[in-house]
Design a protein around this motif. Structure first.
Motif, PDB file in Angstrom:
ATOM      1  N   HIS A  22     -15.892   6.004  -5.390  1.00 36.46           N
ATOM      2  CA  HIS A  22     -14.835   5.856  -6.391  1.00 36.46           C
ATOM      3  C   HIS A  22     -13.522   6.447  -5.896  1.00 36.46           C
ATOM      4  O   HIS A  22     -12.455   5.825  -6.036  1.00 36.46           O
ATOM      5  N   ALA A  25     -11.972   4.237  -3.322  1.00 37.16           N
ATOM      6  CA  ALA A  25     -11.397   3.053  -3.975  1.00 37.16           C
ATOM      7  C   ALA A  25     -10.039   3.389  -4.578  1.00 37.16           C
ATOM      8  O   ALA A  25      -9.074   2.611  -4.451  1.00 37.16           O
ATOM      9  N   ILE A  29      -6.401   1.645  -3.694  1.00 44.16           N
ATOM     10  CA  ILE A  29      -5.585   0.999  -4.733  1.00 44.16           C
ATOM     11  C   ILE A  29      -4.184   1.600  -4.762  1.00 44.16           C
ATOM     12  O   ILE A  29      -3.182   0.881  -4.857  1.00 44.16           O
ATOM     13  N   LEU A  42     -11.652  -5.126  -5.545  1.00 48.99           N
ATOM     14  CA  LEU A  42     -12.743  -4.414  -4.888  1.00 48.99           C
ATOM     15  C   LEU A  42     -14.001  -5.278  -4.881  1.00 48.99           C
ATOM     16  O   LEU A  42     -14.082  -6.271  -5.614  1.00 48.99           O
ATOM     17  N   TYR A  68     -15.830   5.136 -15.438  1.00 41.44           N
ATOM     18  CA  TYR A  68     -15.140   4.575 -14.279  1.00 41.44           C
ATOM     19  C   TYR A  68     -14.201   3.449 -14.691  1.00 41.44           C
ATOM     20  O   TYR A  68     -13.092   3.323 -14.149  1.00 41.44           O
ATOM     21  N   TYR A  72     -10.142   3.351 -13.995  1.00 43.27           N
ATOM     22  CA  TYR A  72      -9.389   2.261 -13.348  1.00 43.27           C
ATOM     23  C   TYR A  72      -8.269   1.744 -14.251  1.00 43.27           C
ATOM     24  O   TYR A  72      -7.201   1.356 -13.770  1.00 43.27           O
ATOM     25  N   VAL A  83      -5.784  -4.665 -11.439  1.00 45.92           N
ATOM     26  CA  VAL A  83      -6.962  -4.242 -10.676  1.00 45.92           C
ATOM     27  C   VAL A  83      -8.202  -5.000 -11.147  1.00 45.92           C
ATOM     28  O   VAL A  83      -8.447  -5.115 -12.352  1.00 45.92           O
ATOM     29  N   PRO A  85     -11.840  -4.074 -10.414  1.00 42.24           N
ATOM     30  CA  PRO A  85     -12.668  -3.073  -9.735  1.00 42.24           C
ATOM     31  C   PRO A  85     -14.041  -3.618  -9.356  1.00 42.24           C
ATOM     32  O   PRO A  85     -15.092  -3.090  -9.761  1.00 42.24           O
TER      33      PRO A  85
END
Length: 284
Positions: A22, A25, A29, A42, A68, A72, A83, A85
């Motif tokens: 995470h 990531a 981003i 992703l 999560y 995001y 995004v 994810p």
């Protein structure tokens, strides 16, 4: 001319390192946003290895999926970037696990959710597919009308047709696709079989639907069968940007949306499939 800069983040979901995955990531981003990307994508199951349900500890961590997703959403707003994810393994209160992708806009709002329909064979004993519960839906975003699919959905042209008939111009496909998916028989015939499959399917879907395809696969050790090969394709242009290996990293593609209108004027795919006398229908 409308151009959308897209970042495809080929991330390696290190086994049993959900928080580490995470944080990497997030870093990718943020870097994409700093470089002016309008959208960051992703891979499928990017927080854990492919089958979270095989490991009881990982399966239980999938109950934290909302944490999560919220993170995001906050990040998208903070960085002013849309995004996707990848997909999240979501463990729900009834103990069912679903494989879900979200489109989050640059204000941190979820514009669309998709639960994978066409589950890969080893997923099926552990993951609940959406099957006929809902149809494939396109939705409005700052980048125009978008649709989402996940991994093995790529093999089904009908899924793409259902999205473009609703006006989708961009179809985003997070994936966890390995060379070893070809099976022992396929690998004997052609060790690069799955690479040929991906290259052909991504470009074909772009041409046959006059849309942009954003395919984002996982990174990982080549010796373990990871393929990589994340890529973006559009009609006329074919492959615009592509990872030639399974290394972790980011690549950028500028989606010139005028290309899609030019391709539709040439091929008239959308015009044909929305005409009253369209001659194909799909029935069970």
């Amino acid at each position: 001319m409308v151009v959308h800069k897209v970042a495809i983040i080929q991330l390696y979901p290190k086994p049993n390192e959900i928080e580490n995955n995470h944080q990497r990531a997030i870093s990718f981003i943020k870097d994409a946003a700093a470089k002016g990307a309008h959208l960051a994508v992703l891979p499928e199951y990017h927080l854990s290895d492919f089958f979270p349900s095989h490991d009881p500890a990982i399966r239980q961590q999938c109950a934290q999926w909302k944490k999560y997703l919220d993170a995001y959403c906050s990040l998208a707003k903070e960085c002013n970037i849309c995004v996707v994810p990848g997909s999240l393994g979501e463990l729900h209160e009834d103990n069912t696990l679903v494989n879900a992708a979200y489109f989050i806009d640059n204000m941190g709002t979820v514009r669309g959710k998709y639960e994978k329909k066409n589950l890969w064979h080893p997923e099926r004993p552990f993951v609940k597919g959406s099957k006929n519960d809902t149809r494939h839906l396109a939705f409005d975003t700052p980048l125009g009308k978008v649709g989402m699919l996940i991994c093995w959905d790529l093999a089904f042209p009908e899924a793409f047709r259902e999205l473009i008939i609703q006006g989708a111009k961009i179809i985003i496909v997070p994936a966890f696709w390995k060379y070893s998916d070809a099976s022992e028989a396929g690998l004997k015939r052609n060790p690069r079989s799955e690479g040929d499959f991906l290259d052909a399917a991504v470009v074909s879907r772009a041409f046959e639907n006059t849309c942009a395809i954003v395919f984002c696969n996982v990174a990982g050790p080549a010796g373990e069968g990871f393929a990589g090969l994340s890529q973006v394709a559009m009609p006329f242009v074919g492959q615009m940007e592509k990872f030639e290996n399974s290394d972790e990293g980011v690549k950028y593609a500028d989606l010139d949306m005028d290309i899609l209108d030019e391709a539709e004027r040439a091929y008239k795919v959308r015009e044909d499939i929305t005409s009253p006398d369209w001659h194909y229908s799909y029935r069970r």
